[in-house]
Enzyme design. Structure first.
Site, PDB file in Angstrom:
ATOM      1  N   SER A 182       0.950  -1.044  -0.008  1.00 53.94           N
ATOM      2  CA  SER A 182       0.201  -0.004   0.060  1.00 53.94           C
ATOM      3  C   SER A 182       0.805   1.212  -0.124  1.00 53.94           C
ATOM      4  O   SER A 182       1.857   1.326   0.907  1.00 53.94           O
ATOM      5  CB  SER A 182      -0.934   0.248   1.232  1.00 53.94           C
ATOM      6  OG  SER A 182      -1.494   1.247   1.403  1.00 53.94           O
ATOM      7  N   LYS A 224       1.483  -9.680  -1.594  1.00 52.79           N
ATOM      8  CA  LYS A 224       0.969  -8.746  -2.488  1.00 52.79           C
ATOM      9  C   LYS A 224       1.967  -7.581  -2.650  1.00 52.79           C
ATOM     10  O   LYS A 224       2.326  -6.718  -1.960  1.00 52.79           O
ATOM     11  CB  LYS A 224      -0.375  -8.132  -1.931  1.00 52.79           C
ATOM     12  CG  LYS A 224      -1.085  -7.211  -2.995  1.00 52.79           C
ATOM     13  CD  LYS A 224      -2.456  -7.101  -2.567  1.00 52.79           C
ATOM     14  CE  LYS A 224      -3.197  -6.091  -3.605  1.00 52.79           C
ATOM     15  NZ  LYS A 224      -4.636  -6.031  -3.374  1.00 52.79           N
ATOM     16  N   ASN A 253      -0.864  -4.329  -6.205  1.00 50.11           N
ATOM     17  CA  ASN A 253      -1.498  -3.028  -5.640  1.00 50.11           C
ATOM     18  C   ASN A 253      -1.658  -1.699  -6.667  1.00 50.11           C
ATOM     19  O   ASN A 253      -1.543  -1.996  -7.748  1.00 50.11           O
ATOM     20  CB  ASN A 253      -0.826  -2.736  -4.460  1.00 50.11           C
ATOM     21  CG  ASN A 253      -1.719  -2.471  -3.236  1.00 50.11           C
ATOM     22  OD1 ASN A 253      -2.595  -1.368  -3.525  1.00 50.11           O
ATOM     23  ND2 ASN A 253      -1.702  -2.927  -2.081  1.00 50.11           N
TER      24      ASN A 253
HETATM   25  C1  LIG Z   1     -10.653   2.423  -2.219  1.00 55.57           C
HETATM   26  C2  LIG Z   1      -9.342   1.091  -2.370  1.00 55.57           C
HETATM   27  C3  LIG Z   1      -8.879   0.550  -1.105  1.00 55.57           C
HETATM   28  C4  LIG Z   1      -8.024  -0.374  -1.213  1.00 55.57           C
HETATM   29  N1  LIG Z   1      -7.661  -0.878  -0.112  1.00 55.57           N
HETATM   30  C5  LIG Z   1      -6.743  -2.007  -0.174  1.00 55.57           C
HETATM   31  C6  LIG Z   1      -6.517  -2.827   1.077  1.00 55.57           C
HETATM   32  O1  LIG Z   1      -6.766  -2.289   2.231  1.00 55.57           O
HETATM   33  N2  LIG Z   1      -5.496  -3.736   0.953  1.00 55.57           N
HETATM   34  C7  LIG Z   1      -4.823  -4.224  -0.508  1.00 55.57           C
HETATM   35  O2  LIG Z   1      -4.175  -5.092  -0.222  1.00 55.57           O
HETATM   36  N3  LIG Z   1      -5.577  -3.531  -1.510  1.00 55.57           N
HETATM   37  C8  LIG Z   1      -6.295  -2.643  -1.405  1.00 55.57           C
HETATM   38  N4  LIG Z   1      -6.549  -1.915  -2.675  1.00 55.57           N
HETATM   39  C9  LIG Z   1      -6.067  -2.078  -4.042  1.00 55.57           C
HETATM   40  C10 LIG Z   1      -6.992  -3.486  -4.668  1.00 55.57           C
HETATM   41  O3  LIG Z   1      -6.880  -4.812  -4.087  1.00 55.57           O
HETATM   42  C11 LIG Z   1      -6.325  -3.734  -6.104  1.00 55.57           C
HETATM   43  O4  LIG Z   1      -4.769  -4.199  -5.704  1.00 55.57           O
HETATM   44  C12 LIG Z   1      -5.934  -2.445  -6.742  1.00 55.57           C
HETATM   45  O5  LIG Z   1      -6.919  -1.335  -6.675  1.00 55.57           O
HETATM   46  C13 LIG Z   1      -5.782  -2.768  -8.306  1.00 55.57           C
HETATM   47  O6  LIG Z   1      -6.906  -3.420  -8.814  1.00 55.57           O
HETATM   48  P1  LIG Z   1      -8.005  -2.469  -9.689  1.00 55.57           P
HETATM   49  O7  LIG Z   1      -7.700  -1.885 -10.599  1.00 55.57           O
HETATM   50  O8  LIG Z   1      -8.961  -3.752  -9.989  1.00 55.57           O
HETATM   51  O9  LIG Z   1      -8.687  -1.681  -8.515  1.00 55.57           O
HETATM   52  C14 LIG Z   1      -7.425  -0.757  -2.595  1.00 55.57           C
HETATM   53  C15 LIG Z   1      -7.947  -0.128  -3.576  1.00 55.57           C
HETATM   54  C16 LIG Z   1      -8.866   0.743  -3.743  1.00 55.57           C
HETATM   55  C17 LIG Z   1      -9.530   1.361  -4.930  1.00 55.57           C
END
Ligand SMILES: Cc1cc2nc3c(=O)[nH]c(=O)nc-3n(C[C@H](O)[C@H](O)[C@H](O)COP(=O)(O)O)c2cc1C
Length: 346
Positions: A182, A224, A253
């Site tokens: 993160s 991750k 991430n």
């Molecule tokens: C609002 C938000 C909160 C997120 N919180 C976490 C989290 O707490 N832990 C984590 O491993 N990834 C978190 N992510 C990342 C997502 O799991 C993912 O890896 C990332 O958004 C890329 O995928 P996407 O483009 O499909 O969203 C978060 C993403 C978003 C948009």
């Protein structure tokens, strides 16, 4: 009513309000709808089992971490047809996260920027929520539990936080994700560096062995990682995964790169960018990992999947499973079935 039609009706309202408010309305609404049986008409993807990390996934399309940080909505989310669900990130102690606003939509780019900062109710509440879910009680499917560190734990003591969480979530997890990527927890990504990663993975591996003996069940661990790494850094991570016999890797991430969204409203907000702009960046990481790992460590591909074709592209890059988050916000829950259908028979 199909979930597609329902979402097309709800979306203009949800997009008119603050993104975090929309999030805070949607999850309880989903829980109610599921409780009243209203989601039972959602057609489940046809079975398309995949064996990954020693487990059989009914289909390869999962929910990514961060949508349900406290594991409070597992049963509602389980009605949407995912082949697996990952909840968290959870930290040892409850923490509020960053001040609001901390989530921003960039609709022209089909993207989100967030700097939530691991807002969560702490690992004890998280475990209670998991235990209370029917999904866990009836062993309905595969549940990933994603763990992190508290913002006020010094980075040199980060391992302690991961070990506290691993000990507590282990008995309830199908697999545990170690989130070191993160961008919203100060210095967290330092843990991806060679010596830090070696120290972290060796202690986690020892703990996993001890817990496997204690609970008479081996629970796989996945790491991750971030998309913001050069080739050499990715290779180092891959070698560490092999050296420590880590069971899986989740790539990726969110990104701190803003190249793809420059000049858009909110582009300069601090945080992690997700959705379409991270798609190719995460594919590059997946391809590089695949070159290094071959079939030794499976890759879960996540980042910018907005269509069935995108899910297929993640598999082509080397992923064995995929996860969705931002795509669900822009396309609605019908995206789960679309991706599962695109991967059917592939
Ligand atoms: C609002 C938000 C909160 C997120 N919180 C976490 C989290 O707490 N832990 C984590 O491993 N990834 C978190 N992510 C990342 C997502 O799991 C993912 O890896 C990332 O958004 C890329 O995928 P996407 O483009 O499909 O969203 C978060 C993403 C978003 C948009």
């Amino acid at each position: 009513m199909s979930e597609k039609l329902l979402y097309s009706l709800a979306r203009p309202f949800l997009f008119a309000i603050d993104p975090e408010a929309a999030h805070n309305l949607t999850l309880p609404a989903l829980r109610c709808a599921a409780g009243w049986g209203l989601t039972s008409s959602i057609a489940k993807p046809t079975d398309n089992p995949r064996t990954v990390m020693g487990m059989t996934f009914p289909n390869p399309v999962g929910l990514a971490a961060g949508l349900d940080k406290d594991g409070a909505y597992i049963d509602g989310l389980a009605t949407l047809g995912f082949g697996f669900i990952e909840v968290g990130t959870v930290t040892p102690r409850a923490q509020p996260g960053n001040p609001m606003p901390r989530m921003f939509r960039l609709p022209q780019a089909k993207a989100i920027i967030n700097r939530m900062g691991f807002n969560n109710g702490g690992v004890d509440t998280f475990v209670k929520n998991v235990q209370a879910s029917r999904f866990y009680q009836n062993r309905e499917g595969i549940l990933g539990l994603n763990i992190g560190k508290n913002a006020d734990t010094p980075i040199e003591r980060a391992v302690d936080d991961y070990l506290i969480c691993l000990n507590k979530v282990y008995p309830y997890a199908s697999y545990v994700t170690i989130n070191i990527s993160s961008p919203n927890t100060k210095n967290l990504r330092q843990l991806q560096g060679a010596s830090e990663l070696d120290a972290l993975l060796s202690q986690l591996k020892d703990a996993q062995q001890r817990l496997a003996d204690e609970h008479k069940r081996y629970v796989p661990i996945a790491l991750k990682i971030a998309p913001d790494m050069d080739q050499e850094q990715i290779q180092n991570v891959a070698q560490a995964l092999l050296r420590h016999k880590i069971d899986g890797v989740i790539a990726t991430n969110t990104t701190i790169n803003r190249e793809a969204v420059k000049n858009l409203k909110y582009a300069e907000e601090t945080g992690g960018l997700s959705g379409a702009p991270v798609f190719e960046a995460s594919n590059i990481v997946i391809r590089e990992l695949k070159k290094e790992l071959g079939n030794s460590v499976p890759i879960i591909g996540v980042g910018g999947i907005l269509s069935g074709a995108d899910a297929q592209a993640k598999m082509n890059a080397g992923a064995s499973l995929v996860q969705l988050y931002t795509g669900l916000i822009y396309q609605g829950p019908a995206l789960v079935r679309e991706c599962a259908a695109a991967l059917h028979g592939k």
